[in-house]
Scaffold this motif. Sequence first.
Motif, PDB file in Angstrom:
ATOM      1  N   CYS A 124     -16.237  10.979  36.100  1.00 30.92           N
ATOM      2  CA  CYS A 124     -15.071  10.742  37.270  1.00 30.92           C
ATOM      3  C   CYS A 124     -14.246   9.306  36.972  1.00 30.92           C
ATOM      4  O   CYS A 124     -14.733   8.459  36.375  1.00 30.92           O
ATOM      5  N   LEU A 125     -13.214   9.670  37.227  1.00 33.33           N
ATOM      6  CA  LEU A 125     -12.085   8.266  36.859  1.00 33.33           C
ATOM      7  C   LEU A 125     -12.011   7.348  38.390  1.00 33.33           C
ATOM      8  O   LEU A 125     -11.284   6.404  38.157  1.00 33.33           O
ATOM      9  N   MET A 126     -12.717   7.826  39.295  1.00 32.55           N
ATOM     10  CA  MET A 126     -12.850   6.916  40.598  1.00 32.55           C
ATOM     11  C   MET A 126     -14.260   6.608  40.961  1.00 32.55           C
ATOM     12  O   MET A 126     -15.065   7.430  40.653  1.00 32.55           O
TER      13      MET A 126
ATOM     14  N   SER B  52      -7.690  16.780  38.299  1.00 28.82           N
ATOM     15  CA  SER B  52      -7.898  15.943  39.409  1.00 28.82           C
ATOM     16  C   SER B  52      -9.077  16.183  39.541  1.00 28.82           C
ATOM     17  O   SER B  52     -10.163  16.943  39.114  1.00 28.82           O
ATOM     18  N   ILE B  53      -9.789  14.964  40.188  1.00 28.09           N
ATOM     19  CA  ILE B  53     -11.310  14.728  40.505  1.00 28.09           C
ATOM     20  C   ILE B  53     -11.513  16.040  41.607  1.00 28.09           C
ATOM     21  O   ILE B  53     -12.871  16.282  41.722  1.00 28.09           O
ATOM     22  N   ALA B  54     -10.483  16.328  42.381  1.00 26.42           N
ATOM     23  CA  ALA B  54     -10.846  17.283  43.305  1.00 26.42           C
ATOM     24  C   ALA B  54     -11.198  18.727  42.747  1.00 26.42           C
ATOM     25  O   ALA B  54     -11.605  19.655  43.670  1.00 26.42           O
ATOM     26  N   ARG B  55     -10.964  19.000  41.566  1.00 22.99           N
ATOM     27  CA  ARG B  55     -11.346  20.176  40.950  1.00 22.99           C
ATOM     28  C   ARG B  55     -12.518  20.164  40.428  1.00 22.99           C
ATOM     29  O   ARG B  55     -12.760  19.605  39.493  1.00 22.99           O
ATOM     30  N   VAL B  56     -13.294  20.792  41.024  1.00 21.48           N
ATOM     31  CA  VAL B  56     -14.874  20.919  40.501  1.00 21.48           C
ATOM     32  C   VAL B  56     -15.247  22.121  39.927  1.00 21.48           C
ATOM     33  O   VAL B  56     -16.033  22.122  38.941  1.00 21.48           O
ATOM     34  N   GLN B  57     -14.813  23.360  40.553  1.00 26.37           N
ATOM     35  CA  GLN B  57     -15.316  24.568  40.015  1.00 26.37           C
ATOM     36  C   GLN B  57     -14.223  25.298  39.193  1.00 26.37           C
ATOM     37  O   GLN B  57     -14.373  26.058  38.381  1.00 26.37           O
TER      38      GLN B  57
ATOM     39  N   GLY C 208      -4.740  11.047  46.626  1.00 27.75           N
ATOM     40  CA  GLY C 208      -5.930  10.292  45.626  1.00 27.75           C
ATOM     41  C   GLY C 208      -5.468  10.325  44.014  1.00 27.75           C
ATOM     42  O   GLY C 208      -5.998   9.834  43.360  1.00 27.75           O
ATOM     43  N   HIS C 209      -4.670  11.518  43.870  1.00 29.13           N
ATOM     44  CA  HIS C 209      -4.224  11.656  42.300  1.00 29.13           C
ATOM     45  C   HIS C 209      -3.559  10.417  41.683  1.00 29.13           C
ATOM     46  O   HIS C 209      -3.628  10.300  40.670  1.00 29.13           O
TER      47      HIS C 209
ATOM     48  N   SER D 288      -9.232  13.588  48.414  1.00 27.09           N
ATOM     49  CA  SER D 288     -10.049  12.763  47.128  1.00 27.09           C
ATOM     50  C   SER D 288      -9.675  11.232  47.501  1.00 27.09           C
ATOM     51  O   SER D 288     -10.646  10.386  47.203  1.00 27.09           O
ATOM     52  N   GLY D 289      -8.520  10.856  47.879  1.00 29.47           N
ATOM     53  CA  GLY D 289      -8.160   9.655  47.844  1.00 29.47           C
ATOM     54  C   GLY D 289      -9.023   9.004  49.028  1.00 29.47           C
ATOM     55  O   GLY D 289      -9.705   7.599  48.943  1.00 29.47           O
TER      56      GLY D 289
ATOM     57  N   VAL E  53     -14.801  13.812  30.837  1.00 27.83           N
ATOM     58  CA  VAL E  53     -14.799  12.387  30.501  1.00 27.83           C
ATOM     59  C   VAL E  53     -15.607  11.607  31.908  1.00 27.83           C
ATOM     60  O   VAL E  53     -15.357  10.493  31.910  1.00 27.83           O
TER      61      VAL E  53
ATOM     62  N   TRP F  70     -15.577  16.884  35.776  1.00 31.66           N
ATOM     63  CA  TRP F  70     -16.929  17.728  36.263  1.00 31.66           C
ATOM     64  C   TRP F  70     -17.229  18.459  35.205  1.00 31.66           C
ATOM     65  O   TRP F  70     -16.676  19.187  34.592  1.00 31.66           O
TER      66      TRP F  70
ATOM     67  N   ARG G   2     -16.310   3.792  47.756  1.00 28.18           N
ATOM     68  CA  ARG G   2     -16.305   2.486  46.991  1.00 28.18           C
ATOM     69  C   ARG G   2     -16.653   1.426  47.850  1.00 28.18           C
ATOM     70  O   ARG G   2     -17.387   0.339  47.477  1.00 28.18           O
TER      71      ARG G   2
ATOM     72  N   GLU H 161     -14.634  21.992  47.607  1.00 24.19           N
ATOM     73  CA  GLU H 161     -15.305  21.780  46.077  1.00 24.19           C
ATOM     74  C   GLU H 161     -15.590  20.508  45.966  1.00 24.19           C
ATOM     75  O   GLU H 161     -17.023  20.336  45.800  1.00 24.19           O
TER      76      GLU H 161
ATOM     77  N   GLU I 287      -6.290   8.037  40.927  1.00 26.40           N
ATOM     78  CA  GLU I 287      -6.817   8.389  39.575  1.00 26.40           C
ATOM     79  C   GLU I 287      -5.923   8.061  38.330  1.00 26.40           C
ATOM     80  O   GLU I 287      -6.435   7.654  37.331  1.00 26.40           O
TER      81      GLU I 287
ATOM     82  N   PHE J 181      -8.524  16.969  30.008  1.00 26.45           N
ATOM     83  CA  PHE J 181      -9.496  15.984  30.256  1.00 26.45           C
ATOM     84  C   PHE J 181     -10.074  16.756  31.678  1.00 26.45           C
ATOM     85  O   PHE J 181      -9.077  16.997  32.670  1.00 26.45           O
TER      86      PHE J 181
END
Lengths: 205, 177
Positions: A203-205, A161-166, A53-54, B94-95, A201, A188, B102, B122, A57, A185
């Motif tokens: 979520c980018l997705m 990455s969007i996967a990094r929340v905490q 997924g990165h 995440s992908g 910023v 979350w 979506r 997370e 993004e 950037f």
Amino acid sequence: MSSVVAIALYMVGVVVALVRLVYVLCQTGKPLKVRGKGDSRLFRTLIVLGSGGHTAEMLNLLAVLQKERFAPRYYIAAATDNMSLEKARSFENSLASETGHKLVGTLQFMQIYRSREVGQSYITSVWTTLVAMAHSLWLMIRVRPEVIIAIQWSSIFYVESIARVQRLSLSGLILYKLRIADQFFVQWPQLQRKYPRAHYVGCLM
Amino acid sequence: MGDMEDVKPRKIVFVTVGTTCFDALVRAMDTQVVKQELLKRGYTHLLIQMGRGSYVPTKSEGGNGSLAVDYFTFSSSIADHLKSASLVISHAGSGSIFETLRLRKPLIVVVNEDLMDNHQSELAEELAERKHLYCARPQTVNQIIADMNLDSLVPYHPGDATPVAKLINRFLGFPDD
């Protein structure tokens, strides 16, 4: 006599290197000079793609950047990652057909050894990390002449990455703590509260 | 016309583990308990993308009140499978998560507890808290299927990257345009 010359040369070398280091450190993190609309300076841009997924993004971000300014573009992905460069290529191809520009020579797609595969043990990753570091250094040397010209203008924009929340990733943590990234950037709000110098910023997705 | 009415509508459950090895999920999906729960919820087909895993699920033609089961290892694009699915059960990458959201498909994310430094949970937990999806472990996936209420899920509105582009432009001194 020759030893005096050698020491003098050595001293000059050290001083030049120090001046350069101080200069680069001072420049890092400063916004660049404001330019008008007519200025067409180009930014040689290195784009590092992750797996899965990165990459999506990153391509979302590139889609909204002014591509004509960020050129030439160098894409780097892991050697074991077959999908990311493929996605970057099709992204660039669709750009080219949209704008009608020929992009030959302004794009490069490169692969790099990974420091650690998902699931690899930390002990064996010491060796693979060393190999990966040597390889990345070699890639930097290969494109070096223009990189030196570009150093004053070079900036690091790091998007966690969007996967990094905490928690930040290890590379994110290094770039943040050592203040290597010019702009940092996160996607979350709870991360931004923990790392206040970061920009939140969304979520980018 | 009579024939057409006899054909039960296909309701496909698509399971994806991405490029990883996630035998615990594939094995959980292959249990009678999970298959029974899926049948109870009206699903007719189970399609498993098993990635690099070594556990091979048992194929089944379906019919006679049983679930049709099929599997494959990889596909260059899972988009078509996602589109035809009525329910997606995915690993926590995440992908896969955002591709599914979506498409506005109901999603259960199953966290792989065997991964080191498991930051993946997370994202799944945050999105579950926001009611965009359900979050499960391999051993609780049957419970989640039994208890889930798909109408209570909140559609995810895709974010966009323009704030980042704006900040980068400002930093580099480009005029906003």
